[in-house]
Motif scaffolding. Structure first.
Motif, PDB file in Angstrom:
ATOM      1  N   THR A  75      33.891  -2.080  41.867  1.00  0.00           N
ATOM      2  CA  THR A  75      34.801  -1.270  42.208  1.00  0.00           C
ATOM      3  C   THR A  75      34.690  -0.851  43.307  1.00  0.00           C
ATOM      4  OG1 THR A  75      34.128   0.099  39.811  1.00  0.00           O
ATOM      5  CG2 THR A  75      35.219   1.165  41.824  1.00  0.00           C
ATOM      6  N   SER A  76      33.641  -0.647  43.850  1.00  0.00           N
ATOM      7  CA  SER A  76      33.397  -0.976  45.649  1.00  0.00           C
ATOM      8  C   SER A  76      34.157  -1.754  46.529  1.00  0.00           C
ATOM      9  CB  SER A  76      32.047  -1.165  45.451  1.00  0.00           C
ATOM     10  OG  SER A  76      31.570  -0.116  45.553  1.00  0.00           O
ATOM     11  N   LEU A  77      33.224  -3.713  45.615  1.00  0.00           N
ATOM     12  CA  LEU A  77      34.325  -4.674  46.003  1.00  0.00           C
ATOM     13  C   LEU A  77      36.475  -4.282  46.205  1.00  0.00           C
ATOM     14  CD1 LEU A  77      34.759  -7.631  47.657  1.00  0.00           C
ATOM     15  CD2 LEU A  77      34.221  -8.271  44.859  1.00  0.00           C
ATOM     16  N   LEU A  78      36.827  -3.647  44.527  1.00  0.00           N
ATOM     17  CA  LEU A  78      37.790  -3.659  44.768  1.00  0.00           C
ATOM     18  C   LEU A  78      38.892  -2.706  45.675  1.00  0.00           C
ATOM     19  CD1 LEU A  78      38.803  -3.618  40.889  1.00  0.00           C
ATOM     20  CD2 LEU A  78      39.262  -5.617  43.023  1.00  0.00           C
ATOM     21  N   LYS A  79      37.930  -1.979  46.141  1.00  0.00           N
ATOM     22  CA  LYS A  79      38.408  -0.665  47.174  1.00  0.00           C
ATOM     23  C   LYS A  79      38.212  -1.220  48.370  1.00  0.00           C
ATOM     24  CE  LYS A  79      36.518   3.733  44.459  1.00  0.00           C
ATOM     25  NZ  LYS A  79      36.107   4.356  44.331  1.00  0.00           N
ATOM     26  N   LEU A  80      36.833  -1.982  49.006  1.00  0.00           N
ATOM     27  CA  LEU A  80      37.010  -2.580  50.110  1.00  0.00           C
ATOM     28  C   LEU A  80      38.002  -3.752  49.812  1.00  0.00           C
ATOM     29  CD1 LEU A  80      34.950  -3.926  52.586  1.00  0.00           C
ATOM     30  CD2 LEU A  80      34.132  -5.410  51.596  1.00  0.00           C
ATOM     31  N   LEU A  81      37.817  -4.939  49.127  1.00  0.00           N
ATOM     32  CA  LEU A  81      39.548  -5.788  49.327  1.00  0.00           C
ATOM     33  C   LEU A  81      40.531  -4.884  49.456  1.00  0.00           C
ATOM     34  CD1 LEU A  81      38.420  -8.152  46.620  1.00  0.00           C
ATOM     35  CD2 LEU A  81      38.385  -8.152  48.530  1.00  0.00           C
ATOM     36  N   LYS A  82      40.488  -3.943  48.589  1.00  0.00           N
ATOM     37  CA  LYS A  82      42.106  -2.865  49.099  1.00  0.00           C
ATOM     38  C   LYS A  82      42.480  -2.656  50.519  1.00  0.00           C
ATOM     39  CE  LYS A  82      46.018  -1.414  47.517  1.00  0.00           C
ATOM     40  NZ  LYS A  82      47.278  -2.124  46.574  1.00  0.00           N
ATOM     41  N   GLU A  83      41.005  -2.245  51.015  1.00  0.00           N
ATOM     42  CA  GLU A  83      41.000  -1.624  52.083  1.00  0.00           C
ATOM     43  C   GLU A  83      41.727  -2.768  53.657  1.00  0.00           C
ATOM     44  OE1 GLU A  83      37.729   0.724  55.028  1.00  0.00           O
ATOM     45  OE2 GLU A  83      37.522   0.961  52.835  1.00  0.00           O
ATOM     46  N   ALA A  84      40.653  -3.678  52.739  1.00  0.00           N
ATOM     47  CA  ALA A  84      40.671  -4.493  54.240  1.00  0.00           C
ATOM     48  C   ALA A  84      42.958  -5.035  53.927  1.00  0.00           C
ATOM     49  CB  ALA A  84      39.781  -5.453  54.129  1.00  0.00           C
ATOM     50  N   MET A  85      42.916  -5.259  53.004  1.00  0.00           N
ATOM     51  CA  MET A  85      44.193  -5.941  52.465  1.00  0.00           C
ATOM     52  C   MET A  85      45.129  -4.803  52.094  1.00  0.00           C
ATOM     53  SD  MET A  85      42.798  -9.416  52.146  1.00  0.00           S
ATOM     54  CE  MET A  85      41.696  -8.653  50.894  1.00  0.00           C
ATOM     55  N   PRO A  86      46.078  -3.722  52.783  1.00  0.00           N
ATOM     56  CA  PRO A  86      46.303  -2.538  51.577  1.00  0.00           C
ATOM     57  C   PRO A  86      47.865  -3.098  50.747  1.00  0.00           C
ATOM     58  CG  PRO A  86      46.239  -2.004  54.275  1.00  0.00           C
ATOM     59  CD  PRO A  86      45.544  -3.398  54.176  1.00  0.00           C
ATOM     60  N   GLU A  87      48.289  -4.480  50.851  1.00  0.00           N
ATOM     61  CA  GLU A  87      49.305  -5.287  50.737  1.00  0.00           C
ATOM     62  C   GLU A  87      48.851  -5.677  49.387  1.00  0.00           C
ATOM     63  OE1 GLU A  87      48.343  -7.728  53.086  1.00  0.00           O
ATOM     64  OE2 GLU A  87      48.521  -6.390  53.671  1.00  0.00           O
ATOM     65  N   LEU A  88      47.217  -6.275  49.258  1.00  0.00           N
ATOM     66  CA  LEU A  88      46.812  -6.688  48.107  1.00  0.00           C
ATOM     67  C   LEU A  88      47.554  -5.827  46.563  1.00  0.00           C
ATOM     68  CD1 LEU A  88      44.584  -8.848  47.656  1.00  0.00           C
ATOM     69  CD2 LEU A  88      43.109  -7.744  47.556  1.00  0.00           C
ATOM     70  N   ASN A  89      47.741  -6.702  45.983  1.00  0.00           N
ATOM     71  CA  ASN A  89      47.789  -5.853  44.300  1.00  0.00           C
ATOM     72  C   ASN A  89      47.168  -5.859  43.492  1.00  0.00           C
ATOM     73  OD1 ASN A  89      49.707  -4.817  42.356  1.00  0.00           O
ATOM     74  ND2 ASN A  89      51.217  -6.216  42.062  1.00  0.00           N
ATOM     75  N   ILE A  90      46.133  -5.260  43.414  1.00  0.00           N
ATOM     76  CA  ILE A  90      44.975  -4.969  42.662  1.00  0.00           C
ATOM     77  C   ILE A  90      44.846  -3.942  41.861  1.00  0.00           C
ATOM     78  CG2 ILE A  90      43.770  -7.470  43.486  1.00  0.00           C
ATOM     79  CD1 ILE A  90      42.075  -5.737  44.778  1.00  0.00           C
ATOM     80  N   PRO A  91      43.770  -3.967  40.743  1.00  0.00           N
ATOM     81  CA  PRO A  91      43.715  -2.940  39.920  1.00  0.00           C
ATOM     82  C   PRO A  91      42.898  -1.762  41.246  1.00  0.00           C
ATOM     83  CG  PRO A  91      43.520  -4.528  38.668  1.00  0.00           C
ATOM     84  CD  PRO A  91      43.332  -5.399  39.676  1.00  0.00           C
ATOM     85  N   PRO A  92      42.584  -0.482  41.531  1.00  0.00           N
ATOM     86  CA  PRO A  92      42.095   0.465  41.596  1.00  0.00           C
ATOM     87  C   PRO A  92      40.506   0.363  41.961  1.00  0.00           C
ATOM     88  CG  PRO A  92      43.168   1.421  40.656  1.00  0.00           C
ATOM     89  CD  PRO A  92      43.446  -0.004  39.917  1.00  0.00           C
ATOM     90  N   SER A  93      40.224   0.165  40.312  1.00  0.00           N
ATOM     91  CA  SER A  93      39.112   0.343  39.598  1.00  0.00           C
ATOM     92  C   SER A  93      38.140  -0.106  38.647  1.00  0.00           C
ATOM     93  CB  SER A  93      38.082   1.550  39.298  1.00  0.00           C
ATOM     94  OG  SER A  93      39.300   1.839  38.335  1.00  0.00           O
ATOM     95  N   TYR A  94      37.359  -0.577  38.681  1.00  0.00           N
ATOM     96  CA  TYR A  94      36.405  -1.319  36.812  1.00  0.00           C
ATOM     97  C   TYR A  94      37.599  -1.720  35.887  1.00  0.00           C
ATOM     98  CZ  TYR A  94      33.736  -3.115  33.909  1.00  0.00           C
ATOM     99  OH  TYR A  94      33.287  -4.163  32.072  1.00  0.00           O
ATOM    100  N   ASN A  95      36.926  -0.272  36.123  1.00  0.00           N
ATOM    101  CA  ASN A  95      37.740   0.605  34.446  1.00  0.00           C
ATOM    102  C   ASN A  95      39.484   0.671  33.764  1.00  0.00           C
ATOM    103  OD1 ASN A  95      35.740   1.826  33.397  1.00  0.00           O
ATOM    104  ND2 ASN A  95      36.196   3.248  34.876  1.00  0.00           N
ATOM    105  N   LYS A  96      39.931   0.512  35.385  1.00  0.00           N
ATOM    106  CA  LYS A  96      41.849   0.085  35.082  1.00  0.00           C
ATOM    107  C   LYS A  96      41.436  -1.478  34.675  1.00  0.00           C
ATOM    108  CE  LYS A  96      43.700   3.359  36.806  1.00  0.00           C
ATOM    109  NZ  LYS A  96      44.540   4.539  35.355  1.00  0.00           N
ATOM    110  N   THR A  97      40.685  -2.980  35.539  1.00  0.00           N
ATOM    111  CA  THR A  97      40.938  -3.947  35.013  1.00  0.00           C
ATOM    112  C   THR A  97      41.200  -4.171  34.047  1.00  0.00           C
ATOM    113  OG1 THR A  97      38.789  -4.336  35.479  1.00  0.00           O
ATOM    114  CG2 THR A  97      39.465  -4.337  37.387  1.00  0.00           C
ATOM    115  N   LYS A  98      40.701  -3.142  32.850  1.00  0.00           N
ATOM    116  CA  LYS A  98      40.023  -3.417  31.111  1.00  0.00           C
ATOM    117  C   LYS A  98      41.241  -2.731  30.196  1.00  0.00           C
ATOM    118  CE  LYS A  98      35.715  -1.257  30.815  1.00  0.00           C
ATOM    119  NZ  LYS A  98      35.332  -0.295  30.120  1.00  0.00           N
ATOM    120  N   SER A  99      41.858  -2.391  31.070  1.00  0.00           N
ATOM    121  CA  SER A  99      42.670  -0.958  30.455  1.00  0.00           C
ATOM    122  C   SER A  99      43.935  -1.810  29.642  1.00  0.00           C
ATOM    123  CB  SER A  99      43.388  -0.722  31.565  1.00  0.00           C
ATOM    124  OG  SER A  99      44.772  -1.412  32.236  1.00  0.00           O
ATOM    125  N   THR A 100      43.506  -3.462  29.802  1.00  0.00           N
ATOM    126  CA  THR A 100      44.317  -3.698  28.562  1.00  0.00           C
ATOM    127  C   THR A 100      43.759  -4.342  27.138  1.00  0.00           C
ATOM    128  OG1 THR A 100      45.035  -6.324  29.194  1.00  0.00           O
ATOM    129  CG2 THR A 100      46.325  -4.797  30.218  1.00  0.00           C
TER     130      THR A 100
END
Length: 183
Positions: A61-86
């Motif tokens: 989750t911290s990695l996902l937040k860092l990537l989103k912070e560094a590249m705001p236009e990056l279209n990724i889930p905000p947390s680990y829990n959201k990646t496994k929602s399907t």
């Protein structure tokens, strides 16, 4: 007649709409103009790295937040829990999916198999604050076939191998390959 048909047909049902939304979300661009990855394959590659290298859920989750912070236009889930929602829980013997009418069931109605892995009971008097975590015995994850095939055919070597049966195989009606048989 067509007008009367429209009265009865409201379009896809709720589950179909949810499925189409998931497929559409999976095909979204990773960032504007990105052609190498869409949202789902990138997220899956990140998840693979997490599994291969033993990252904790919190570090992922911290990695996902860092990537989103560094590249705001990056279209990724905000947390680990959201990646496994399907994911969808399934019967251990493949009889039913625990969704829709069966989403709250703990046992398969056909074979009686438990939805969850049976764990040893924790004595509630010794550990009263311990919340029991239930793990699914079997999980189904849906990955649409067409985008995967498109990615396979993007590479010329892979595409050649995939077309071999149609283009290169001898068609003299002699059995040389399992694909030459009638069955």
């Amino acid at each position: 007649m067509l007008h009367r048909l429209k009265e009865f047909y409201d379009g896809p049902n709720k589950d179909a709409k949810k499925f189409y939304n998931l497929v559409e979300e999976a095909n979204q661009e990773l960032y504007p103009g990105c052609t190498g990855f869409s949202k789902l394959p990138f997220t899956l590659r990140l998840y693979l790295l997490k599994c291969l290298h033993g990252w904790s859920n919190k570090s992922f989750t911290s990695l996902l937040k860092l990537l989103k912070e560094a590249m705001p236009e990056l279209n990724i889930p905000p947390s680990y829990n959201k990646t496994k929602s399907t994911k969808i829980d399934a019967c251990l013997n493949d009889y039913i999916l625990f969704r829709n009418d069966h989403k709250d069931d703990d046992f398969c109605h056909t074979c009686g198999a438990s939805r969850y892995i049976q764990s040893t009971e924790v004595d509630s008097e010794l550990v009263p604050s311990k919340k029991q975590h239930r793990v699914s015995a079997k999980t189904l994850r849906h990955f649409p076939l067409i985008p995967r095939l498109k990615r396979l055919f993007m590479c010329s070597k892979t595409a050649d191998s995939l077309r071999w049966h149609e283009e290169e195989r001898s068609k003299d009606r002699k059995l040389r390959h399992p694909a030459d048989g009638l069955a």
